[in-house]
Scaffold this active site. Sequence first.
Site, PDB file in Angstrom:
ATOM      1  N   HIS A 478     -24.911  29.844  -2.943  1.00 33.12           N
ATOM      2  CA  HIS A 478     -25.833  30.349  -1.925  1.00 33.12           C
ATOM      3  C   HIS A 478     -25.275  30.107  -0.515  1.00 33.12           C
ATOM      4  O   HIS A 478     -25.191  31.030   0.299  1.00 33.12           O
ATOM      5  CB  HIS A 478     -27.189  29.652  -2.082  1.00 33.12           C
ATOM      6  N   GLU A 479     -24.910  28.869  -0.242  1.00 29.65           N
ATOM      7  CA  GLU A 479     -24.424  28.542   1.105  1.00 29.65           C
ATOM      8  C   GLU A 479     -23.092  29.222   1.399  1.00 29.65           C
ATOM      9  O   GLU A 479     -22.828  29.603   2.542  1.00 29.65           O
ATOM     10  CB  GLU A 479     -24.318  27.025   1.283  1.00 29.65           C
ATOM     11  N   HIS A 482     -23.786  32.649   2.646  1.00 27.55           N
ATOM     12  CA  HIS A 482     -24.036  32.617   4.093  1.00 27.55           C
ATOM     13  C   HIS A 482     -22.717  32.528   4.853  1.00 27.55           C
ATOM     14  O   HIS A 482     -22.508  33.204   5.873  1.00 27.55           O
ATOM     15  CB  HIS A 482     -24.881  31.393   4.457  1.00 27.55           C
ATOM     16  N   HIS A 485     -20.977  35.714   5.163  1.00 29.12           N
ATOM     17  CA  HIS A 485     -21.635  36.563   6.154  1.00 29.12           C
ATOM     18  C   HIS A 485     -21.061  36.287   7.548  1.00 29.12           C
ATOM     19  O   HIS A 485     -20.902  37.204   8.359  1.00 29.12           O
ATOM     20  CB  HIS A 485     -23.143  36.280   6.125  1.00 29.12           C
TER      21      HIS A 485
END
Length: 695
Positions: A478-479, A482, A485
Amino acid sequence: MSSPTQFNQALVNWNGLHGLPRFDAIADGDFAAAFESALASHEREIDAIAGNKEEPSFDNTVVALELAGDELSRVSALFWNRAGAHTNDVIQALEREISPRMSRHYSKIGMNADLFKRIDTLWEKRESLGLTLEQTRVLERHWKGFVKSGAKLPKAEQEKLAAINEKLAGLSTGFGQNVLADEKSWSLILSGEENLIGIPDFLRDAMAAAARERGEDGKYAVTLSRSIIEPFLTFSERRDLREQAFKAWVARGENAGATDNRGIIRETLALRDEVAKLLGYGNFAELKLDNTMAKTPQAVNDLLRAVWTRAVKRAREEEADIAELIAAEGKNHEVMPWDWRHYAEKIRAQRFNFSEAELKPYLQLEKIIDACFDVAGRLFGIRAVEKKGIAVYHPDVRVFEIRDRDDKLVALFLGDYFARSSKRSGAWMSSFQSQHKLTLKNGHHGELPIIYNVCNFAKPAEGKPALLSLDDARTLFHEFGHALHGMLSNVTYPSVSGTGVSRDFVELPSQLYEHWLTVPAILKEYAVHFETGEPMPQALLDKVLAARTFNSGFNTVEFTSSALVDMAFHTRDKVDDPMAVQAEVLAEIGMPKSIVMRHATPHFQHIFSGGYSAGYYSYMWSEVLDADAFAAFEETGDAFNGQMAAKLRDNIYSTGGSVDPENAYKAFRGKLPSPDAMLVKKGLATFEELTGSDA
């Protein structure tokens, strides 16, 4: 504070590897003087833009604003990293001082009449300026930012708004520091086998390490770090100890005394409501949802309520299964929150014939990091090269170059994976430096993204590997989603770079990336036993995949109840007693007694110190998007389909806030999604139920 002309230049002149800060040249005591200088410098830059005698243009006003405050951005990035990931008394004292001061500084900019006049002039004639789509988005962001900062308010109301925002900044800092203090101060020190019944070796190792850190060699510490408390609640056979630990965990921020957050919450909600009313909104949620995909509190609550109905029905079924198992063990107690994880794990072991303890030896932190990088390589053609011996802000932090297929440097990535008492709980991504293509004062054209992930995994004993739970592994993915991104961003202007998107779109790249963890090709290659090196057996892999929606009622009830309480806080005119409102909402929606909110109000850092106020729903909003987005790959029969991966990079991961999120998603997928794929993914509905099809 010290003289603005004399401060440690290492805070603003970053001359480490590829422009990395020289962390070893920066001391805690250096920040006060650096802030003093950087704030003054930014103020001078703003005055120069506002006082420019030339007619306002995009370049002399908007681009100038985009580049202003570089010194302050650098000092701030270093300081807030340290405040979150490796804090101490010196940093916390300055944090309490600097938070309201920064608010005051930005309020003054937002209410600068001459500056807003220039922005407003450009906004009024934007159609005739020949702006690109990205330039229009950047201008819109600045104009709306000024309006929400009170630029259109009368002077007296501007001053009132500035004072409120300054007060809110201080309250937010106090809230987070109180939670950290409660987490640091509590531990349950255990010794003797009778207190360790059911505790597997990996957890014993983590608890022994935590005890050593607290000066209790040879003993075992239960701490309030999620990487220890959750597995303890899962595996400990000692119900009395589970209850003791659980009650301490949920009481963070609610212990009478200096760290009690209930007064802060009451004052924060009252002040937020005042801000909303000053700016012409009915409530704070309306203010925060303006310029998001959801747009209105009604749209948010409609989604949350629809999911709640299905989630609580499933949770009641799960609770009945747990009650049956408790009775089968010859016990007669009701299902309480400190029982759920323990018995759910036993049911999973029975139903799917595997346990978390059986799975964990196959989930080594090192291998899951490699898996994160491999997925990024398969999808986006990038690779990570670790650089050893680089001085960073803590010895545990690792540095990686991110390079593309042509070996061009794309970004720097820092990974900070282990829990420690100087780090706030949870996991997050942030940046020291964001990507953009503008020419800086030093002549450099553009800026290399320097991105970091912070996690809180239990640190293993010396010489042993760190082993993750499946949830831990998902957190890592998940991180890193990010982080991608931020690292794959390809925009011109800093304000729309990377994660500079609406709150309910920012979780899409991260939640979507989680899907690739359980792609069989990835698990087969990277889920290997830490002792034998053997891959996870196919039978165990099949069970893991089959169990993906197990306990989904519990998980969704935990989350959705928190999101509904968040919305209630921020849509009501007056909240005299926040804890009474929490209780009222939970009673009204029929919250099971056996489950608690994922984040009870007194330690709900997302909404009181983390920027997710009236925005916690956004994880679910993004989940609607991510389930539909991954389905796009599944429909091709290839989880790494090159054509879809290119569309994903070009329209989601690289565009930042330069494109409207709805348009960005439609460019990738061809349509906006319904919640159906998300409900099926969670196991809360079947495709046949949703479509009425018998097929």
